[in-house]
Design a protein around this motif. Structure first.
Motif, PDB file in Angstrom:
ATOM      1  N   ALA A 159       0.708  -1.300   0.001  1.00 34.55           N
ATOM      2  CA  ALA A 159      -0.035  -0.060   0.005  1.00 34.55           C
ATOM      3  C   ALA A 159       0.960   1.209   0.035  1.00 34.55           C
ATOM      4  CB  ALA A 159      -1.097   0.006   1.259  1.00 34.55           C
ATOM      5  N   GLY A 160       1.838   1.293   0.786  1.00 33.89           N
ATOM      6  CA  GLY A 160       2.781   2.637   1.055  1.00 33.89           C
ATOM      7  C   GLY A 160       3.492   2.892  -0.390  1.00 33.89           C
ATOM      8  N   GLU A 161       4.164   1.790  -0.854  1.00 36.92           N
ATOM      9  CA  GLU A 161       4.852   1.995  -2.288  1.00 36.92           C
ATOM     10  C   GLU A 161       3.866   2.183  -3.243  1.00 36.92           C
ATOM     11  OE1 GLU A 161       7.773   1.928  -5.104  1.00 36.92           O
ATOM     12  OE2 GLU A 161       7.957   2.056  -2.944  1.00 36.92           O
ATOM     13  N   GLY A 162       2.622   1.878  -3.237  1.00 37.78           N
ATOM     14  CA  GLY A 162       1.666   1.812  -4.354  1.00 37.78           C
ATOM     15  C   GLY A 162       1.095   3.504  -4.211  1.00 37.78           C
ATOM     16  N   ARG A 163       1.010   3.970  -3.274  1.00 39.17           N
ATOM     17  CA  ARG A 163       0.460   5.101  -2.904  1.00 39.17           C
ATOM     18  C   ARG A 163       1.529   6.151  -3.692  1.00 39.17           C
ATOM     19  NH1 ARG A 163      -4.001   7.695  -3.344  1.00 39.17           N
ATOM     20  NH2 ARG A 163      -2.748   9.236  -4.705  1.00 39.17           N
ATOM     21  N   ALA A 164       2.881   5.882  -3.249  1.00 37.64           N
ATOM     22  CA  ALA A 164       4.148   6.780  -3.771  1.00 37.64           C
ATOM     23  C   ALA A 164       4.003   6.671  -5.044  1.00 37.64           C
ATOM     24  CB  ALA A 164       5.209   6.108  -2.966  1.00 37.64           C
ATOM     25  N   LEU A 209       0.671  10.964 -10.725  1.00 42.29           N
ATOM     26  CA  LEU A 209      -0.148  12.195 -10.851  1.00 42.29           C
ATOM     27  C   LEU A 209       0.515  13.593 -10.822  1.00 42.29           C
ATOM     28  CD1 LEU A 209      -2.933  10.871  -8.247  1.00 42.29           C
ATOM     29  CD2 LEU A 209      -2.986  11.184 -10.799  1.00 42.29           C
ATOM     30  N   GLU A 210       1.735  13.436 -10.426  1.00 38.92           N
ATOM     31  CA  GLU A 210       2.643  14.848 -10.480  1.00 38.92           C
ATOM     32  C   GLU A 210       3.121  14.985 -11.889  1.00 38.92           C
ATOM     33  OE1 GLU A 210       6.817  16.688  -8.477  1.00 38.92           O
ATOM     34  OE2 GLU A 210       6.020  14.632  -7.772  1.00 38.92           O
ATOM     35  N   ASP A 244      -8.231  15.190 -12.828  1.00 40.84           N
ATOM     36  CA  ASP A 244      -9.718  15.692 -13.120  1.00 40.84           C
ATOM     37  C   ASP A 244     -10.660  14.607 -13.249  1.00 40.84           C
ATOM     38  OD1 ASP A 244      -8.402  18.135 -12.930  1.00 40.84           O
ATOM     39  OD2 ASP A 244      -7.903  18.401 -14.990  1.00 40.84           O
ATOM     40  N   PHE A 245     -10.119  13.391 -13.781  1.00 45.44           N
ATOM     41  CA  PHE A 245     -11.069  12.262 -14.051  1.00 45.44           C
ATOM     42  C   PHE A 245     -10.699  11.074 -13.478  1.00 45.44           C
ATOM     43  CE2 PHE A 245      -8.172  13.391 -17.603  1.00 45.44           C
ATOM     44  CZ  PHE A 245      -7.682  12.272 -17.857  1.00 45.44           C
ATOM     45  N   TRP A 246     -10.168  11.218 -12.430  1.00 49.25           N
ATOM     46  CA  TRP A 246      -9.521  10.051 -11.391  1.00 49.25           C
ATOM     47  C   TRP A 246     -10.780   9.051 -11.227  1.00 49.25           C
ATOM     48  CZ3 TRP A 246      -5.313   7.746 -10.573  1.00 49.25           C
ATOM     49  CH2 TRP A 246      -5.063   7.156  -9.394  1.00 49.25           C
ATOM     50  N   LEU A 247     -11.800   9.556 -10.861  1.00 54.87           N
ATOM     51  CA  LEU A 247     -12.944   8.775 -10.387  1.00 54.87           C
ATOM     52  C   LEU A 247     -14.114   8.396 -11.546  1.00 54.87           C
ATOM     53  CD1 LEU A 247     -13.571  10.353  -6.777  1.00 54.87           C
ATOM     54  CD2 LEU A 247     -12.504   8.129  -7.546  1.00 54.87           C
ATOM     55  N   LYS A 248     -13.811   8.841 -12.903  1.00 55.46           N
ATOM     56  CA  LYS A 248     -14.484   8.496 -13.999  1.00 55.46           C
ATOM     57  C   LYS A 248     -14.225   6.988 -14.512  1.00 55.46           C
ATOM     58  CE  LYS A 248     -15.715  13.147 -15.437  1.00 55.46           C
ATOM     59  NZ  LYS A 248     -16.007  13.966 -16.658  1.00 55.46           N
ATOM     60  N   GLY A 283       0.010   6.503 -18.101  1.00 54.88           N
ATOM     61  CA  GLY A 283       0.137   6.702 -16.660  1.00 54.88           C
ATOM     62  C   GLY A 283       0.248   5.276 -16.163  1.00 54.88           C
ATOM     63  N   ARG A 284      -0.500   4.215 -16.376  1.00 50.69           N
ATOM     64  CA  ARG A 284      -0.392   2.883 -15.942  1.00 50.69           C
ATOM     65  C   ARG A 284       0.804   2.244 -16.213  1.00 50.69           C
ATOM     66  NH1 ARG A 284      -4.683  -0.845 -18.948  1.00 50.69           N
ATOM     67  NH2 ARG A 284      -3.539  -0.366 -20.394  1.00 50.69           N
TER      68      ARG A 284
END
Length: 249
Positions: free
Chosen positions: A124-129, A135-136, A143-147, A163-164
């Motif tokens: 989880a920690g590494e994934g968040r990083a 995203l940076e 702007d469409f993160w939840l779409k 990005g993926r």
């Protein structure tokens, strides 16, 4: 000591290409698509591969990532010959962004990224990083993160797909026609940060692209393919003459 031997010892070793093919031949349904292709992607360079539709460019990328078997020839990753397979190539730091994006239309962007992190077995920690890093680099993703991906424009889907791929922090990135469906300005906005992170990390990028003006602006070297064979190698500056460029298509 023999002077020739001494000079030989003092000559620095030439680093192996990040990724290379030698004598590559490939076919679809009995029709030859690649005819003895030799290509080397140097460590830390952006190499732009151009050519007419059907020249074999996408087939070459699929072979490099293990999605299509060659008939003959050799694929060499960092000096080691191997038989490419998607899981092996991903594990060895190769990421592939296919033509047509390949996003899951029913998933949100957040879910697509979460799935990619899960498949890479990241905590989880590494994934968040990793997500924060992407995203940076590509802030418009927020702007469409939840779409759901199926609700996004072609340019937005392309951004998600790239990005993926960057989540894995690849050492080698294979990009197949990233400008499809994008206005030139959107393509610039997409490629400029990728070029920046490529230079910062020393990433190698093989870019297949028809939008040569924008692609050449971020490339170090250009190779051209025609009917399954390599016909040209040079720099973007060598092709500033449009008439010379048109002879390659």
């Amino acid at each position: 000591m023999n002077m020739a031997v001494s000079a030989l010892r003092d000559t620095p070793a030439v680093p192996a290409p990040a990724l290379a093919v030698r004598g590559l031949r490939a076919s679809y349904a009995g029709r030859e698509v690649l005819s003895g292709v030799d290509l080397a992607l140097a460590a830390g360079e952006v190499l732009c591969l151009v050519g007419h539709n059907g020249a074999g460019k996408s087939t070459l990328l699929k072979i490099l990532f293990g999605l299509h078997p060659p008939d003959t020839g050799e694929v060499v990753l960092r000096g080691r010959a191997l038989k490419p397979h998607p899981s092996f190539m991903a594990r060895d730091g190769v990421a592939y962004v296919p033509e047509g994006r390949g996003v899951f239309p029913g998933l949100t962007v957040k879910e697509i990224f979460t799935l990619a992190l899960w498949s890479a077995s990241l905590g989880a920690g590494e994934g968040r990083a990793r997500i924060d890093e992407v995203l940076e680099l590509l802030p418009k993703l927020k702007d469409f993160w939840l779409k759901r991906a199926g609700q996004l424009s072609g340019g937005q889907q392309q951004m998600v797909s790239i990005g993926r791929a960057l989540l894995s922090r690849p050492g080698i990135l294979l990009l197949d026609e990233p400008s499809i469906g994008l206005a030139p300005k959107l393509f610039q906005d997409l490629m400029a940060p990728i070029r920046a992170i490529q230079q910062r990390r020393g990433m190698s990028i093989l870019l297949v692209e028809q939008n040569v003006g924008e692609a050449f602006a971020v490339s170090d070297r250009v190779v051209a393919m025609k009917s399954g064979v390599m016909i040209y190698e040079g720099t973007p500056a060598d092709l500033a003459d449009r008439a010379k460029l048109l002879t390659l298509f």
